[in-house]
Design a protein around this motif. Structure first.
Motif, PDB file in Angstrom:
ATOM      1  N   ILE A   1       3.733  -0.022  -1.111  1.00 28.16           N
ATOM      2  CA  ILE A   1       2.340  -0.358  -1.415  1.00 28.16           C
ATOM      3  C   ILE A   1       1.498  -0.272  -0.143  1.00 28.16           C
ATOM      4  N   SER A   2       0.365   0.396  -0.234  1.00 27.82           N
ATOM      5  CA  SER A   2      -0.533   0.469   0.912  1.00 27.82           C
ATOM      6  C   SER A   2      -1.220  -0.875   1.117  1.00 27.82           C
ATOM      7  N   PHE A   3      -1.757  -1.058   2.300  1.00 24.01           N
ATOM      8  CA  PHE A   3      -2.493  -2.294   2.587  1.00 24.01           C
ATOM      9  C   PHE A   3      -3.706  -2.423   1.673  1.00 24.01           C
ATOM     10  N   GLU A   4      -4.347  -1.295   1.371  1.00 25.16           N
ATOM     11  CA  GLU A   4      -5.508  -1.317   0.487  1.00 25.16           C
ATOM     12  C   GLU A   4      -5.112  -1.792  -0.913  1.00 25.16           C
ATOM     13  N   THR A   5      -3.958  -1.327  -1.404  1.00 18.69           N
ATOM     14  CA  THR A   5      -3.495  -1.757  -2.727  1.00 18.69           C
ATOM     15  C   THR A   5      -3.113  -3.230  -2.698  1.00 18.69           C
ATOM     16  N   TRP A   6      -2.427  -3.640  -1.656  1.00 15.23           N
ATOM     17  CA  TRP A   6      -2.066  -5.056  -1.502  1.00 15.23           C
ATOM     18  C   TRP A   6      -3.319  -5.936  -1.596  1.00 15.23           C
ATOM     19  N   ASN A   7      -4.335  -5.576  -0.847  1.00 13.54           N
ATOM     20  CA  ASN A   7      -5.575  -6.340  -0.857  1.00 13.54           C
ATOM     21  C   ASN A   7      -6.248  -6.311  -2.226  1.00 13.54           C
ATOM     22  N   ARG A   8      -6.262  -5.142  -2.849  1.00 15.46           N
ATOM     23  CA  ARG A   8      -6.924  -5.017  -4.149  1.00 15.46           C
ATOM     24  C   ARG A   8      -6.311  -5.943  -5.185  1.00 15.46           C
ATOM     25  N   VAL A   9      -4.987  -6.006  -5.219  1.00 16.69           N
ATOM     26  CA  VAL A   9      -4.300  -6.846  -6.201  1.00 16.69           C
ATOM     27  C   VAL A   9      -4.577  -8.323  -5.930  1.00 16.69           C
ATOM     28  N   LEU A  10      -4.472  -8.731  -4.660  1.00 16.08           N
ATOM     29  CA  LEU A  10      -4.751 -10.130  -4.318  1.00 16.08           C
ATOM     30  C   LEU A  10      -6.202 -10.491  -4.610  1.00 16.08           C
ATOM     31  N   GLU A  11      -7.111  -9.618  -4.236  1.00 10.54           N
ATOM     32  CA  GLU A  11      -8.528  -9.918  -4.393  1.00 10.54           C
ATOM     33  C   GLU A  11      -8.935  -9.960  -5.868  1.00 10.54           C
ATOM     34  N   THR A  12      -8.418  -9.041  -6.674  1.00 16.06           N
ATOM     35  CA  THR A  12      -8.805  -9.016  -8.085  1.00 16.06           C
ATOM     36  C   THR A  12      -8.281 -10.246  -8.814  1.00 16.06           C
ATOM     37  N   ASN A  13      -6.997 -10.553  -8.647  1.00 18.19           N
ATOM     38  CA  ASN A  13      -6.384 -11.650  -9.390  1.00 18.19           C
ATOM     39  C   ASN A  13      -6.753 -13.024  -8.857  1.00 18.19           C
ATOM     40  N   LEU A  14      -6.688 -13.203  -7.553  1.00 16.09           N
ATOM     41  CA  LEU A  14      -6.907 -14.523  -6.966  1.00 16.09           C
ATOM     42  C   LEU A  14      -8.353 -14.732  -6.522  1.00 16.09           C
ATOM     43  N   ASN A  15      -8.877 -13.823  -5.719  1.00 19.19           N
ATOM     44  CA  ASN A  15     -10.247 -13.987  -5.253  1.00 19.19           C
ATOM     45  C   ASN A  15     -11.243 -13.934  -6.409  1.00 19.19           C
TER      46      ASN A  15
END
Length: 246
Positions: free
Chosen positions: A106-120
């Motif tokens: 997983i790229s860093f961008e994908t990692w961030n996207r998943v965390l940001e969409t679900n949690l943020n």
């Protein structure tokens, strides 16, 4: 069948143009709420959801577009709902994102996207909804988690999703505690495999995935007026599934 009376209430369901979000939105329309269909890219599906919500009895309806990862977009979403149909009384934080690859792929961008969409996204929408709920002395927030998130899943595939959903449960309990005197309840529902899932495990609990109705009934319980003392809870809709720890 649980049927809360949501007459006079305004509901926003994030990610409600299709899937679980759409099923929940239509249930709220049937319960008498005015509803806002939220979408990011599925505009045509959102318009169809609005049409069906009207047919199911929603007094007022609207569509609202926005990326829940962006604070300004969330502000604009709520501003639009408040202008069109009123302050949000019922918020269902449903929108989510996945990354089914191994964590090293997983790229860093994908990692961030998943965390940001679900949690943020859950954090931003809840925070934006709270002032109007506190002023009204009433509010219902239901967050969508994932079965097993309280059991510290450590699967290497889809790992940021598990991290985010565990955070959603922690946020749910914190916010429930922080809103005790405000007439607001905050709860979570956590399905395992649902009928619209893209992949199914070889063995399913009770021989089938969770239906939209299984999820809907749990959400409606939290929204019922008689459930006003229930807050900070998480209902796992998993058919008795026990995840393995790897």
């Amino acid at each position: 069948m649980i049927r809360p009376d949501l007459s006079g209430r305004t509901a926003l369901v994030t990610g409600s143009s299709k899937g679980i979000g759409r099923a929940l939105l239509l249930a709220l329309a049937e319960a008498g709420a005015s509803v806002a269909v939220h979408y990011h890219t599925s505009g045509d599906a959102a318009e169809r959801a609005v049409e069906e919500a009207r047919a199911r009895g929603a007094p007022e309806t609207t569509t609202v577009r926005g990326n829940v990862r962006e604070p300004d977009a969330v502000d604009h979403m709520f501003d639009a709902v408040e202008k069109d149909i009123g302050p949000v009384d019922v918020l269902i934080n449903n929108v989510g994102d996945f990354a089914p690859q191994h964590w090293e792929e997983i790229s860093f961008e994908t990692w961030n996207r998943v965390l940001e969409t679900n949690l943020n996204g859950t954090y931003l929408c809840s925070k934006r909804a709270l002032p109007a709920m506190r002023e009204a002395g009433y509010g219902r927030i239901v967050n969508v988690g994932y079965a097993g998130s309280e059991k510290a899943l450590v699967y290497p595939k889809n790992f940021p999703y598990f991290v985010a959903k565990t955070g959603v449960i922690m946020f749910t309990r914190m916010l429930a505690n922080d809103t005790q005197g405000d007439g607001i309840t905050v709860n979570a529902v956590s399905p395992y495999v649902v009928e619209n899932s893209e992949e199914f495990p070889d063995e399913l609990p009770r021989g089938r995935p969770a239906s939209f109705d299984d999820v809907r009934q749990a959400v409606l319980f939290f929204l019922d007026e008689d459930s006003g003392y229930v807050s900070g809870e998480n209902v796992e809709i998993d058919g008795g599934w026990i995840p393995e720890r790897l």
